[in-house]
Design an enzyme around this catalytic site. Structure first.
Site, mmCIF file in Angstrom:
data_model
loop_
_atom_site.group_PDB
_atom_site.id
_atom_site.type_symbol
_atom_site.label_atom_id
_atom_site.label_comp_id
_atom_site.label_asym_id
_atom_site.label_seq_id
_atom_site.Cartn_x
_atom_site.Cartn_y
_atom_site.Cartn_z
ATOM 1 N N ASP A 126 0.844 -1.175 0.151
ATOM 2 C CA ASP A 126 0.166 -0.034 0.035
ATOM 3 C C ASP A 126 0.863 1.281 -0.189
ATOM 4 O OD1 ASP A 126 -2.346 1.413 0.306
ATOM 5 O OD2 ASP A 126 -2.435 1.365 2.199
ATOM 6 N N HIS A 127 0.936 2.121 -1.062
ATOM 7 C CA HIS A 127 1.392 3.362 -0.991
ATOM 8 C C HIS A 127 2.855 3.289 -1.015
ATOM 9 C CE1 HIS A 127 -2.049 6.145 -0.833
ATOM 10 N NE2 HIS A 127 -2.562 5.224 0.211
ATOM 11 N N HIS A 129 -7.863 10.059 3.298
ATOM 12 C CA HIS A 129 -7.280 9.322 4.146
ATOM 13 C C HIS A 129 -7.667 9.676 5.757
ATOM 14 C CE1 HIS A 129 -4.446 7.944 0.922
ATOM 15 N NE2 HIS A 129 -4.961 6.903 1.607
ATOM 16 N N GLY A 130 -7.839 8.859 6.783
ATOM 17 C CA GLY A 130 -8.158 9.066 7.938
ATOM 18 C C GLY A 130 -9.595 9.143 8.357
ATOM 19 N N ARG A 186 -9.037 0.529 12.524
ATOM 20 C CA ARG A 186 -8.526 1.162 13.674
ATOM 21 C C ARG A 186 -9.378 1.439 14.642
ATOM 22 N NH1 ARG A 186 -3.772 4.871 10.896
ATOM 23 N NH2 ARG A 186 -2.818 3.204 9.748
#
Ligand code: G3H
Ligand code: 13P
Ligand code: ZN
Length: 341
Positions: free
Chosen positions: A83-84, A188-189, A269
């Site tokens: 990923d990335h 993201h996030g 998460r």
């Protein structure tokens, strides 16, 4: 051996009204939760590992955990994805570690540099039978930080940062990538929107038209379910105004607009953190890690199962296995080398 590239998965996802979930792995509980969720739902799976995860968990440990997952559930098609990835060097290392798919993310570079680094990664990866995802456009979250934008500025000028469909076809032709991560309003996030949460569906439609046959990938696709944000805040956390992409919009992007891969990390998460906070707050005497990591693992599994339905990938494992067998069970050369040794 159900490890495979994403090709057999995307062959069926493209035009098939479902997307493959790509979930980030950082430790044993997370990997167990994801694989058990996919096994329970008979869903294909992309297990993705970031540079940060490699550093945190040590690739050797991650590798053995993945091998264990594959042994436990040989009926589930699994791709192991970087990923990335930010350099061709990292891409090479991951190929040597047995990844079947890699992402090279040059989206923060000027366009021509993105083309060059991506084309280089594709040459290296394709020579080893590994597939490549690249990125064009700019997502919010981490990426706006890279170029020093505030979330407000990003959201106000969103059109400017979305993937340009004409540039996308030029990029596709010049790099020969296997899939493309596109900026269509996600980020993201846990703080994705200050104002209205809305994806640029018209942009997905245009990209599908200008780049026929190219599987599109949505990063930043957590929905940040409010019941988990509330649990975190109730039990001593502080996540004010956390907001994700509504699940009905993810589902629409997949079922009606043809997105083939959806990346989700934040929601896992969040589930894990909410559960651990709950155990600590309601049972302050608890100090056996199994008694808070166990419930956290269960919460992640439930979260992943919920996502597999949003992505409509539940029940698709068998068809992908059959398609992979029909293709002659192709595997990256890493596995042939391992067999020969
Ligand atoms: O897009 C980023 C993923 O959520 C991975 O995050 O780099 O903190 O492991 P990480
Ligand atoms: P989220 O932060 O929305 O989960 O996105 C994860 C991601 O895109 C990983 O590449
Ligand atoms: Zn991402």
């Amino acid at each position: 051996m159900p490890l495979m590239t994403t090709k057999p998965m995307f062959d069926l996802a493209y035009g098939g009204g479902f997307a493959v979930g790509a979930f980030n792995v950082n430790n044993m509980e997370i990997s167990q939760a994801i694989i058990e969720a996919c096994a329970a739902e008979k869903s294909p799976l992309i297990l993705q590992i970031s540079k940060g995860a490699r550093k945190y968990a040590n690739m050797r440990y991650l590798k053995h955990m993945i091998d264990a997952a594959v042994e436990e559930h040989p009926e589930i098609p699994i791709a192991i994805h970087l990923d990335h990835g930010d350099t061709v060097e990292l891409v090479k290392t991951c190929i040597n570690d047995g990844f079947t798919s890699v992402m090279i993310d040059g989206s923060h570079h000027p366009y021509e540099e993105n083309v060059h680094v991506t084309a280089d990664a594709v040459k290296v990866a394709h020579a080893a039978g590994v597939v490549v995802e690249a990125e064009l456009g700019m997502l919010g979250g981490i990426e706006e930080d890279v170029v020093g934008l505030s979330a407000e500025e990003y959201e106000k000028n969103i059109e400017k940062f979305l993937t340009d469909p004409k540039q996308a076809i030029d990029f596709y032709k010049r790099t020969n990538i296997d899939s493309l991560a596109v900026a269509i309003g996600t980020s993201h996030g846990a703080y994705k929107f200050k104002h209205e949460a809305k994806l640029a569906f018209n942009r997905i439609e245009e990209l599908m038209k200008t780049c026929p046959g190219l599987p599109l990938v949505m990063h930043g696709s957590s929905s940040v379910p409010q019941e988990f944000v509330e649990l975190v805040n109730q039990y001593g956390g502080k996540m004010p105004n956390a907001k994700g992409v509504p699940e009905d919009q993810i589902s629409m992007a997949v079922r009606n607009y043809g997105v083939c891969k959806v990346n989700i990390d934040t929601d896992l998460r969040l589930a894990m953190t909410a559960k651990i906070r709950e155990v600590f707050a309601t049972k302050p005497a608890e100090f056996d890690p199994r008694n808070y990591l166990g419930p956290a693992r269960e919460a992640i599994q439930k979260m992943v199962q919920r996502k597999l339905h949003v992505l409509n990938s539940a029940g698709k494992a068998d068809a992908i296995m059959k398609h992979w067998e029909k293709l002659g069970k192709p595997l990256p050369s890493f596995y042939n080398k391992t067999k020969a040794a």
